[in-house]
Structures are given as C-alpha cells and as structure tokens.
Design an enzyme around this catalytic site. Structure first.
Site, PDB file in Angstrom:
ATOM      1  N   ASN A  49       0.865  -1.307  -0.177  1.00  0.00           N
ATOM      2  CA  ASN A  49       0.029   0.007  -0.058  1.00  0.00           C
ATOM      3  C   ASN A  49       0.790   1.150  -0.020  1.00  0.00           C
ATOM      4  O   ASN A  49       0.792   2.135  -0.807  1.00  0.00           O
ATOM      5  CB  ASN A  49      -0.824   0.162   1.281  1.00  0.00           C
ATOM      6  CG  ASN A  49      -1.968  -1.040   1.332  1.00  0.00           C
ATOM      7  OD1 ASN A  49      -2.350  -1.500  -0.072  1.00  0.00           O
ATOM      8  ND2 ASN A  49      -2.920  -0.972   2.197  1.00  0.00           N
ATOM      9  N   ARG A 378     -10.987  -4.725 -13.906  1.00  0.00           N
ATOM     10  CA  ARG A 378      -9.740  -5.179 -13.582  1.00  0.00           C
ATOM     11  C   ARG A 378     -10.092  -6.664 -13.740  1.00  0.00           C
ATOM     12  O   ARG A 378     -11.035  -7.216 -13.217  1.00  0.00           O
ATOM     13  CB  ARG A 378      -9.270  -5.047 -12.071  1.00  0.00           C
ATOM     14  CG  ARG A 378      -8.955  -3.578 -11.987  1.00  0.00           C
ATOM     15  CD  ARG A 378      -8.247  -3.412 -10.608  1.00  0.00           C
ATOM     16  NE  ARG A 378      -8.110  -2.008 -10.115  1.00  0.00           N
ATOM     17  CZ  ARG A 378      -7.007  -1.233 -10.493  1.00  0.00           C
ATOM     18  NH1 ARG A 378      -6.349  -1.654 -11.185  1.00  0.00           N
ATOM     19  NH2 ARG A 378      -7.116   0.142 -10.051  1.00  0.00           N
ATOM     20  N   ARG A 408      -5.705   1.918 -13.234  1.00  0.00           N
ATOM     21  CA  ARG A 408      -4.308   2.093 -12.936  1.00  0.00           C
ATOM     22  C   ARG A 408      -3.304   0.695 -12.167  1.00  0.00           C
ATOM     23  O   ARG A 408      -3.944   0.133 -11.637  1.00  0.00           O
ATOM     24  CB  ARG A 408      -4.177   2.933 -11.697  1.00  0.00           C
ATOM     25  CG  ARG A 408      -2.672   3.380 -11.166  1.00  0.00           C
ATOM     26  CD  ARG A 408      -2.794   4.353 -10.028  1.00  0.00           C
ATOM     27  NE  ARG A 408      -2.820   5.813 -10.503  1.00  0.00           N
ATOM     28  CZ  ARG A 408      -3.819   6.547  -9.922  1.00  0.00           C
ATOM     29  NH1 ARG A 408      -4.611   6.203  -8.979  1.00  0.00           N
ATOM     30  NH2 ARG A 408      -3.944   7.744 -10.457  1.00  0.00           N
ATOM     31  N   HIS A 438     -15.689   2.795 -14.532  1.00  0.00           N
ATOM     32  CA  HIS A 438     -15.475   1.970 -13.516  1.00  0.00           C
ATOM     33  C   HIS A 438     -16.680   1.217 -13.153  1.00  0.00           C
ATOM     34  O   HIS A 438     -16.776   0.572 -12.083  1.00  0.00           O
ATOM     35  CB  HIS A 438     -15.158   3.073 -12.608  1.00  0.00           C
ATOM     36  CG  HIS A 438     -14.519   2.341 -11.237  1.00  0.00           C
ATOM     37  ND1 HIS A 438     -15.345   2.588  -9.932  1.00  0.00           N
ATOM     38  CD2 HIS A 438     -13.657   1.702 -10.852  1.00  0.00           C
ATOM     39  CE1 HIS A 438     -14.607   1.619  -8.968  1.00  0.00           C
ATOM     40  NE2 HIS A 438     -13.663   1.128  -9.659  1.00  0.00           N
ATOM     41  N   TYR A 471     -12.167 -10.156  -1.611  1.00  0.00           N
ATOM     42  CA  TYR A 471     -12.984  -8.436  -1.402  1.00  0.00           C
ATOM     43  C   TYR A 471     -14.436  -8.603  -1.058  1.00  0.00           C
ATOM     44  O   TYR A 471     -15.098  -9.610  -1.718  1.00  0.00           O
ATOM     45  CB  TYR A 471     -12.843  -7.820  -2.898  1.00  0.00           C
ATOM     46  CG  TYR A 471     -11.542  -7.374  -3.361  1.00  0.00           C
ATOM     47  CD1 TYR A 471     -10.268  -7.788  -2.857  1.00  0.00           C
ATOM     48  CD2 TYR A 471     -11.743  -6.234  -4.204  1.00  0.00           C
ATOM     49  CE1 TYR A 471      -9.126  -6.975  -3.125  1.00  0.00           C
ATOM     50  CE2 TYR A 471     -10.419  -5.644  -4.513  1.00  0.00           C
ATOM     51  CZ  TYR A 471      -8.962  -6.120  -3.794  1.00  0.00           C
ATOM     52  OH  TYR A 471      -7.954  -5.566  -4.127  1.00  0.00           O
ATOM     53  N   ARG A 567     -13.824   2.373   4.827  1.00  0.00           N
ATOM     54  CA  ARG A 567     -12.621   1.500   4.999  1.00  0.00           C
ATOM     55  C   ARG A 567     -11.381   2.217   4.928  1.00  0.00           C
ATOM     56  O   ARG A 567     -10.464   2.242   5.689  1.00  0.00           O
ATOM     57  CB  ARG A 567     -12.512   0.379   3.938  1.00  0.00           C
ATOM     58  CG  ARG A 567     -11.218  -0.289   4.093  1.00  0.00           C
ATOM     59  CD  ARG A 567     -11.078  -1.448   2.924  1.00  0.00           C
ATOM     60  NE  ARG A 567     -11.503  -1.128   1.670  1.00  0.00           N
ATOM     61  CZ  ARG A 567     -10.542  -0.529   0.948  1.00  0.00           C
ATOM     62  NH1 ARG A 567      -9.332  -0.254   1.053  1.00  0.00           N
ATOM     63  NH2 ARG A 567     -11.096  -0.355  -0.382  1.00  0.00           N
ATOM     64  N   HIS A 595     -15.254  -3.610   0.406  1.00  0.00           N
ATOM     65  CA  HIS A 595     -15.247  -3.092  -0.899  1.00  0.00           C
ATOM     66  C   HIS A 595     -16.606  -2.426  -1.502  1.00  0.00           C
ATOM     67  O   HIS A 595     -16.502  -1.894  -2.174  1.00  0.00           O
ATOM     68  CB  HIS A 595     -14.532  -4.169  -2.131  1.00  0.00           C
ATOM     69  CG  HIS A 595     -14.206  -3.321  -3.049  1.00  0.00           C
ATOM     70  ND1 HIS A 595     -14.665  -3.489  -4.373  1.00  0.00           N
ATOM     71  CD2 HIS A 595     -13.112  -2.748  -3.629  1.00  0.00           C
ATOM     72  CE1 HIS A 595     -14.070  -2.871  -5.426  1.00  0.00           C
ATOM     73  NE2 HIS A 595     -13.184  -2.388  -4.863  1.00  0.00           N
TER      74      HIS A 595
END
Length: 688
Positions: A49, A378, A408, A438, A471, A567, A595
């Site tokens: 991270n 993704r 990204r 997205h 997730y 979160r 998530h």
C-alpha cells in the site's frame, strides 16, 4: 493531523487520512489474535500500500510543490507542508513496522520452531546447502554493475521502480569500490526453505543468500571487506498522456507505461545500517532530494511476504471459510430461468463468484441469447470471464465489451485482454479518453416467445474471480425492466461516447450521481425538519469529495443522523460541534477487504437502498462512469440491511474515525464480541 478549513468547515487532508487507514492495516499485523502467518501478510499489504501511495499520491503532491501562492489557496493546503507531515508519519510507521517484524513476529515464529535466519546464522551444513543453491539457481541471474566514483564519470544506472538492489561496498587498503546488484526476486522465490533439523524449521531470504555468497560474486577483486546494503526506489507512476490523443491511444499508453519505470524518484528506502559515506555517495550520484530518504530495516519489497511459506501448519493461518451457496439459486439449473422468477444477490467472498461465471457461460451457449454487453475494469490473470465472452462471440453472439485501458497498474494487462478479445471476435470499446469507465455492469439480450428479454448483472466489485475470493462485494442478478432499460441506454451512450443524466432507475456518473445524491440528502433534511426520524447509512471505501462532505454537515445541522462505514480515507471530521455531532464514522479492517458501496436513506419510513460502484470521491462522482442501482426485491433489501446492521455492531475489528485519528477500537471492552465478517458468514450460512 493536518486539518484544513475551506468554506469554514472542518476537513482532514486526504493523504494524511489515507496514512491513518494504512496504520489500521498495521494494527492487524500487531493484533496477537490474528494468526501468525496472516500477521506477516498484513505487513506485506501495508508495505505494498505504501509503495503505491508514494508512486501516485506523493508523486502528485510533488508536482504541486512549485505552484504559486494563489493556486495553493485554491487547493486549500500547502503541498510542501503536507509532504513534510507525510514523511514524519511514514518514518513513525516504518519504525512500528520494523519493531513488529523484528521484535514480535520473528520471535513468535521462533516459538513455533520456525527460524528466519540470515547469512551470519548459517552453520557449516546449511552454509554448504545455501552456497550450492546460490551457484545453481541464483548466480546465473546476477549481473553486478560496477559504479564510478565521481559525478564526472558515466551516469548512475537507472534503478527500476520498486525493485530491491544491494549497494555493495568493497574496501581495499587505500580505496573503496561500489557496485550495484539487483535482487532477482521477480524470477526466483524470495524464500528458501532449508532442511529441517530435529523438528526445527529454517527459512532464509534470497537477500541473505546473496549476502552469504558475495565472495563468489566478486571473486576477481579480492577485497579486504565486502558488505551489501539494501535500497529500493519508488518512482512517480502517474501516466502523462495527451488527453486529445484519441487516434493512437494504445500506442501512447504503452509508451507512457515504459516511461513509468523511469519516473521521477519519490522515495529511497535504505537499510538504516548503511555507512554514512555510502549513503552520501548514493545521494550525490543519484541527485536525490534528502526529503526522499526514508531509513528502514534490512529488507525491502516486503510485499513478497504475502507469499511467505507456511511451514508450521494450518493453525498459523486463518481457518478456512468455504464459499457458501446462494439460497434457492441452483448452479445445476439455468440461471436465466431462475432470474425470471426473482432477483438474486451474491455476497462475495462469502458466496461464490461461480454464479457470475455460470451466468456468462450460459449466455455464451444459449441459442436464444443474441447479445452481451459488459464493462470490464480489472480482470483475473487467467480470466474465465474473458473465455466466456470469446466463446459467446465464436458461438455467433454479438458481444460488445468496454474494457478500461486506464485502470491504474492494470493498463498493460488490459491491453493484452483487449487484443485477446478482438482476436476472438468480440467488439471492443477501449473507453472514453478523459473518463475512466468504472461501472461493473453486464446486460444479456435473449429472444423469448414474448419478445426480447433482458437479463442484468450489476455489482459493486469487478468481474474478477481472483479478487472475488478476498474482496467483500455484492452482485445483483435482475430482470427488473426499469433497470434493464436504463442499462440499454447506458451501453448505447458509451458506444457513442456521450453521457446522460435522465435515467429512470439507475444513478450514473459523471452527470447524475452528484445531483441525485444531493436530492436524496435534501429529502432527509426535509424529513428531519418535519419532525420525523431522518437518517442515512452509507458504506464506501473512501470519502473525500468536499462538496459532498459539506452537504453531510448541512444534513447534520438539520437533525439527520448519519452513520458512515469507510474503510479507507475519510476527509470528514465527525463529532465536531456545529458540523457533525450526529455523524459517526467507523472503519472495518479484517481478513477480507471491505469493498462494497451501500447507500441507505430513511426516506420518511419508506427506506431506499442502493448499491454502487462509486466511492464518494470527486473523481468517481464527476470524472468516471459509475453506476448505482436500487434494490427493489424485499428479500434482498432485508439481507443487505441485515449485513449492514451486523457491520454497525462490530466491536472487534471496527475502529472509530475521529478528530484525533487514533484508530481507537470500538467497544473493545465489551464482554459479548461481534466480529462482522465472521457474523456475516454465519448469517449467510444459516440462510443457505
């Protein structure tokens, strides 16, 4: 804490808030109730991270440092001051990290008869084993670079982003030589399990294998002493792409990805034992700003520890939580026939992603299916989703896939998938130049006796079977006509690269989300003013949009109770008189990554529930294509409400976000313990 005041309301800087989120990850590594190998993995997550934070957020701040005073006033903060506070916090967290690893986790591993040993702790037998391994497996991959002593000589080699290197110091009677060696962990395992002895287990890191065999590597020099110190450079990873370049976008993206490896240095992690003359040599030769220097421990690229081998048995890891079936949704029957009867919700990772794959596979082979439309962001490395879409195209279906190339750190993978899809006969749209797509939506068109029928899957998380195992997300199957009509219009608009705001059911960014959320919040304000109970419960990953936060403060002052589950970063400051006395914020960090985005509005007693792909960040609201969708089925509404209520009861893994940023555990002293992720699993298990 850096609190900024803009328009006379309290905010915390988003970067500082994010660092406090990463501290919550570090808290999991410090928690002795977490199994030992999992604590190591939380250290790895913390480290990964932080790498990304420097590559993106710190990189952006560095670009802002030289802007003029007027621009800083518009920003609401001084980038240089924020960078200084970031460094102070990071140095503190790195010290905590090193202490946890060296003084706690290593010792607790030893209590389990597992020893991570370094090159100085090898006996003759293990030393022989390590040297043999080095000569056969490691030595062929190493190519030392001998460094020049002065700036006038050849330039210092370009260090790859986030790769670990040794700066090797060779001392002779009258001089010193330096060399650079890249640790080949991308191609060789970072960990070598040594032969067991009398029930004792030994592991040595690749770094220390190389340290032990430096004499083999530099045998031609015959130095008096030789020592190696680890360094790792983090570079600016933001991509510079001309927003007007629509023609050869993929070529431009690939070129920008190549430049990413040579981006501006953001941070140099260095072994705190490195001699001062060696550090000065590095800083001088690399022309680094001293603000970029972060002292650290002996090992870098700690993200590799996510794959640390468990040689001590299952008790050192989380107990398995086998994925559950969705009540009344049968994988051995047609998904379409079951969707025709009612809506279904899959709550990941507690329930299986197989339902989504089954939906796509059935669409690929069903002769009645005519068309599939899907948005991908993704994807898993070996994606069953991609395979199903290609099979559908080869079976004669019209398959339209929008794949976001600007996701990204997944840009290169998505270019690969784009090529695979096109080769398989899929119609591929690579997105809209200045907006990331997205949204996580899929629409299947099926010809039935009554005409065309539309089957939809809408989710809070990606079509990714790997992340679906770790997730926490929700995925809805529905044939609701209002939703499917909106999705038809959405996909047509994306094909034409236009946006609209006049959807009847879904809420879509970039044009509709802000306006609709303001309406929903304003409605709660009116309910409160009428004397009725007014409330909002919102769950998300991040909250940073300042105008939305101001709207929350307005609702608070009107008497609306607001419960937030966030979160990650949260720029809102709860519990402030005149702004946020009725607002509470909690963050849950546990074995799975929270998530899901959930919006609940009291609506004067007729509660509204939405699921969404969007966080409440300016980019998601105004600069991305996002989809929020209503939950109309009463059984699913109850299930989502029950799950959120379970999260609001958590007193084991929930932390309070407050003005002190102390990540205080909520209800830690209560006798009856509630741990949301375990309780949700048991709740769904009982239902199944």
């Amino acid at each position: 804490m850096i609190a900024i005041v803009k328009h006379k309301y309290p905010l915390i800087n988003r970067e500082i808030s994010w660092l406090y989120f990463n501290e919550r990850v570090l808290q999991e590594a410090a928690d002795r109730t977490v199994p030992l190998i999992e604590r190591l993995r939380f250290l790895a997550i913390f480290s990964s991270n932080l790498d990304e934070f420097y590559r993106v957020r710190v990189a952006t701040l560095n670009r802002l440092v030289d802007i003029n005073t007027k621009a800083k006033t518009m920003l609401g903060f001084n980038p240089k001051k924020v960078l200084n506070e970031i460094k102070d916090i990071v140095v503190r967290l790195e010290k905590q990290f090193d202490y946890l690893y060296e003084q706690e986790i290593i010792k607790e591993l030893e209590a389990q008869k597992i020893f991570i040993i370094n090159e100085q702790q090898l006996n003759v037998a293990r030393g022989t084993y390590v040297r043999t391994y080095f000569r056969r497996q490691v030595l062929p991959t190493l190519v030392p670079i001998m460094l020049e002593e002065t700036d006038a000589a050849k330039p210092f080699p370009e260090l790859k982003d986030r790769h670990t290197y040794f700066i090797v110091k060779l001392t002779f009677r009258k001089k010193v030589k330096y060399a650079l060696v890249e640790i080949p962990s991308p191609i060789i395992s970072r960990f070598l399990i040594l032969p067991e002895n009398n029930g004792l287990k030994f592991i040595i890191l690749l770094d220390d294998i190389i340290r032990y065999c430096l004499d083999d590597l530099f045998f031609i020099f015959d130095p008096d002493t030789i020592a190696a110190y680890s360094i790792q450079l983090t570079r600016d990873a933001e991509l510079d792409i001309d927003p007007n370049m629509s023609e050869k976008f993929v070529d431009a993206l690939m070129h920008s990805l190549q430049r990413r490896e040579k981006g501006r240095p953001m941070r140099l992690l260095y072994d705190s034992d490195v001699p001062l003359d060696t550090l000065n040599y590095l800083v001088g030769r690399m022309q680094l700003d001293t603000d970029a220097l972060i002292p650290s421990g002996r090992y870098h690229n700690f993200r590799d520890f996510i794959d640390f081998p468990n040689v001590g048995g299952p008790a050192l890891e989380y107990p398995p939580m086998p994925q559950l079936r969705v009540s009344d949704l049968d994988l051995e029957r047609s998904i379409f026939s079951q969707m025709a009867q009612r809506d279904y919700l899959v709550s990941l990772p507690y329930q299986s992603f197989d339902y989504i794959v089954h939906f796509l596979r059935e669409a690929a082979i069903d002769p009645k299916v005519q068309e599939i439309n899907i948005c991908l962001y993704r994807l898993a490395e070996n994606s069953s989703v991609i395979n199903a879409l290609i099979n559908a195209a080869q079976n004669g279906k019209v398959v339209n896939c929008l794949i976001e190339l600007k996701a990204r750190f997944d840009e290169e993978a998505n270019i690969y998938w784009r090529n695979r899809l096109e080769e398989g006969g899929v119609n591929v749209n690579i997105g809209i130049m200045q907006y990331k797509v997205h949204a996580k939506v899929c629409l299947v068109t099926r010809r039935e006796k009554s005409g065309l029928v539309y089957y939809a899957n809408l989710a809070t998380g990606n079509f990714n079977e790997k992340t679906a195992k770790s997730y926490c997300d929700h995925s809805l199957f529905t044939i609701d006509s209002a939703i499917t009509k909106d999705l038809k219009r959405l996909f047509r608009s994306l094909e034409k690269q236009v946006f609209r705001r006049d959807y009847k059911s879904i809420i879509a960014s970039p044009l509709g989300t802000r306006m609709r959320l303001y309406q929903l919040i304003s409605n709660e304000i009116e309910v409160a003013k009428s004397g009725k109970k007014a409330y909002m419960i919102l769950k998300m990953n991040s909250l940073s949009d300042e105008e939305m936060i101001e709207k929350f403060y307005e609702a608070n002052n009107a008497g609306v109770t607001i419960q937030l589950i966030v979160r990650g970063m949260c720029c809102l400051v709860p519990g402030q008189a005149g702004f946020s006395e009725r607002i509470t914020v909690r963050s849950i960090v546990d074995r799975y990554l929270e998530h899901a985005r959930v919006w609940i509005f009291g609506n004067g007693g007729d509660e509204l529930i939405y699921l969404s792909s969007a966080d409440l960040m300016t980019r998601n609201i105004d600069r991305r294509v996002e989809v929020a969708f209503p939950i109309e089925d009463s059984r699913i509404r109850k299930e989502i409400r029950d799950i959120v209520d379970i999260q609001l009861r958590d007193n084991t893994k929930a932390r309070e976000i407050n003005h002190l940023n102390n990540n205080r555990y909520i209800g830690a002293k209560r006798k009856i313990k509630h741990r949301a992720q375990e309780d949700i699993y048991n709740y769904l298990k009982y239902k199944s």
